[in-house]
Design a protein around this motif. Structure first.
Motif, PDB file in Angstrom:
ATOM      1  N   TRP A  41       0.922  -1.167   0.077  1.00 30.44           N
ATOM      2  CA  TRP A  41       0.018  -0.010   0.196  1.00 30.44           C
ATOM      3  C   TRP A  41       0.958   1.252   0.073  1.00 30.44           C
ATOM      4  O   TRP A  41       0.520   2.287  -0.461  1.00 30.44           O
ATOM      5  CB  TRP A  41      -0.981   0.080   1.405  1.00 30.44           C
ATOM      6  N   ALA A  42       2.031   1.241   0.615  1.00 29.54           N
ATOM      7  CA  ALA A  42       2.758   2.378   0.750  1.00 29.54           C
ATOM      8  C   ALA A  42       3.605   2.690  -0.388  1.00 29.54           C
ATOM      9  O   ALA A  42       3.949   3.981  -0.738  1.00 29.54           O
ATOM     10  CB  ALA A  42       3.830   2.223   1.929  1.00 29.54           C
ATOM     11  N   LYS A  43       3.954   1.882  -1.464  1.00 31.96           N
ATOM     12  CA  LYS A  43       4.622   2.154  -2.564  1.00 31.96           C
ATOM     13  C   LYS A  43       4.143   3.471  -3.652  1.00 31.96           C
ATOM     14  O   LYS A  43       4.857   4.391  -3.864  1.00 31.96           O
ATOM     15  CB  LYS A  43       4.989   0.989  -3.334  1.00 31.96           C
ATOM     16  N   PRO A  44       2.646   3.322  -3.867  1.00 32.27           N
ATOM     17  CA  PRO A  44       2.522   4.590  -4.580  1.00 32.27           C
ATOM     18  C   PRO A  44       2.446   5.880  -3.862  1.00 32.27           C
ATOM     19  O   PRO A  44       2.600   7.066  -4.480  1.00 32.27           O
ATOM     20  CB  PRO A  44       0.784   4.243  -5.064  1.00 32.27           C
ATOM     21  N   VAL A  45       2.020   5.571  -2.760  1.00 28.14           N
ATOM     22  CA  VAL A  45       2.182   6.993  -1.758  1.00 28.14           C
ATOM     23  C   VAL A  45       3.552   7.482  -1.632  1.00 28.14           C
ATOM     24  O   VAL A  45       4.051   8.546  -1.760  1.00 28.14           O
ATOM     25  CB  VAL A  45       1.659   6.605  -0.355  1.00 28.14           C
ATOM     26  N   LEU A  46       4.604   6.634  -1.688  1.00 31.52           N
ATOM     27  CA  LEU A  46       5.927   7.057  -1.424  1.00 31.52           C
ATOM     28  C   LEU A  46       6.360   7.729  -2.781  1.00 31.52           C
ATOM     29  O   LEU A  46       7.164   8.737  -2.787  1.00 31.52           O
ATOM     30  CB  LEU A  46       6.769   5.677  -1.410  1.00 31.52           C
ATOM     31  N   VAL A  47       5.897   7.082  -4.030  1.00 27.48           N
ATOM     32  CA  VAL A  47       6.260   7.769  -5.264  1.00 27.48           C
ATOM     33  C   VAL A  47       5.584   9.105  -5.258  1.00 27.48           C
ATOM     34  O   VAL A  47       6.262  10.013  -5.721  1.00 27.48           O
ATOM     35  CB  VAL A  47       5.793   6.846  -6.265  1.00 27.48           C
TER      36      VAL A  47
END
Length: 106
Positions: A41-47
């Motif tokens: 879940w965090a990967k698109p938010v990190l991008v």
């Protein structure tokens, strides 16, 4: 800034200037249940945060908060009248001085 971005920012603030793996951020920035249901879940938010310029990434895909540039805070604009008052009081302000605006006649 949405709730996911705030969770990640708050989590990364606890790490200071250290880089943290994306999997670790996903595991610990939110709840255990969320990580179990959606581990990435965090990967698109990190991008998104990276694109906004709030995070830095290293070559191995770890993230950290972008350090504040202390030089930007040290140089502040001072209004000419305030600068004059400060100089009369014996306070020297670096970088303060008259502003020169050039008129380019076309």
């Amino acid at each position: 800034m949405d709730a996911d971005e705030r969770e990640i920012i708050n989590y990364l603030q606890t790490w200071g200037s250290n880089y943290v793996n994306a999997k670790e951020i996903a595991r610990r920035a939110s709840t255990k249940r969320r990580f179990a249901e959606e581990p990435d879940w965090a990967k698109p938010v990190l991008v998104r945060l990276l694109e906004k310029g709030l995070l830095e990434a290293d070559a191995s895909g770890r993230y950290r908060l972008k350090p504040e540039n202390k030089h930007d805070k040290a140089h502040r604009w001072v209004a000419p009248d305030i600068n004059k008052i400060l100089q009369e009081g014996g306070v020297a302000v670096e970088g303060a001085g008259p502003i020169h605006i050039e008129d380019d006649d076309v």
